[in-house]
Design a protein around this motif. Structure first.
Motif: not given
Length: 116
Positions: A80-86
């Motif tokens: 989820f955090v990686n998706e936010l970054k992306k």
């Protein structure tokens, strides 16, 4: 060991040293000294404050590294955090998301719902 546990949990919750110290109502330098094991014997009152801020029980802060690992977000949270970054969300914007999450928690508590 306590300091390492606190630091690991603080980072897993996305809190800066300053944020965590402010929320626990202790000085940033004191928290830094605890995390770096320069102060290896903080009072139980300080540990209790940090446990509340980190949303864990005292045993987790005082326990082994294994018990702390259990508190680290699961792979879904990391994804989820990686998706936010992306998606372009900047680190500075996370505070806005925290406010929304806190509102949802408050609302669920007010309506008698669970926050899990």
């Amino acid at each position: 060991m306590i300091g390492e546990n606190i630091q690991r949990l603080r980072k897993s919750k996305g809190l800066t040293l300053s944020d965590c110290a402010e929320r626990a109502n202790i000085s940033k330098s004191y928290l830094s000294n605890i995390e770096r094991n320069l102060n290896q014997n903080p009072s139980i009152q300080i540990i209790e404050k940090l446990a509340v801020v980190l949303d864990v029980d005292l045993r987790t802060l005082l326990g082994t590294a294994e018990s702390v690992k259990e508190q680290v977000p699961e792979s879904e949270w990391l994804e989820f955090v990686n998706e936010l970054k992306k998606s372009g969300v900047e680190k500075e914007q996370l505070q806005e998301f925290r406010a929304v999450i806190e509102f949802i928690r408050w609302q669920k508590g007010k309506c008698g719902g669970s926050d899990k």
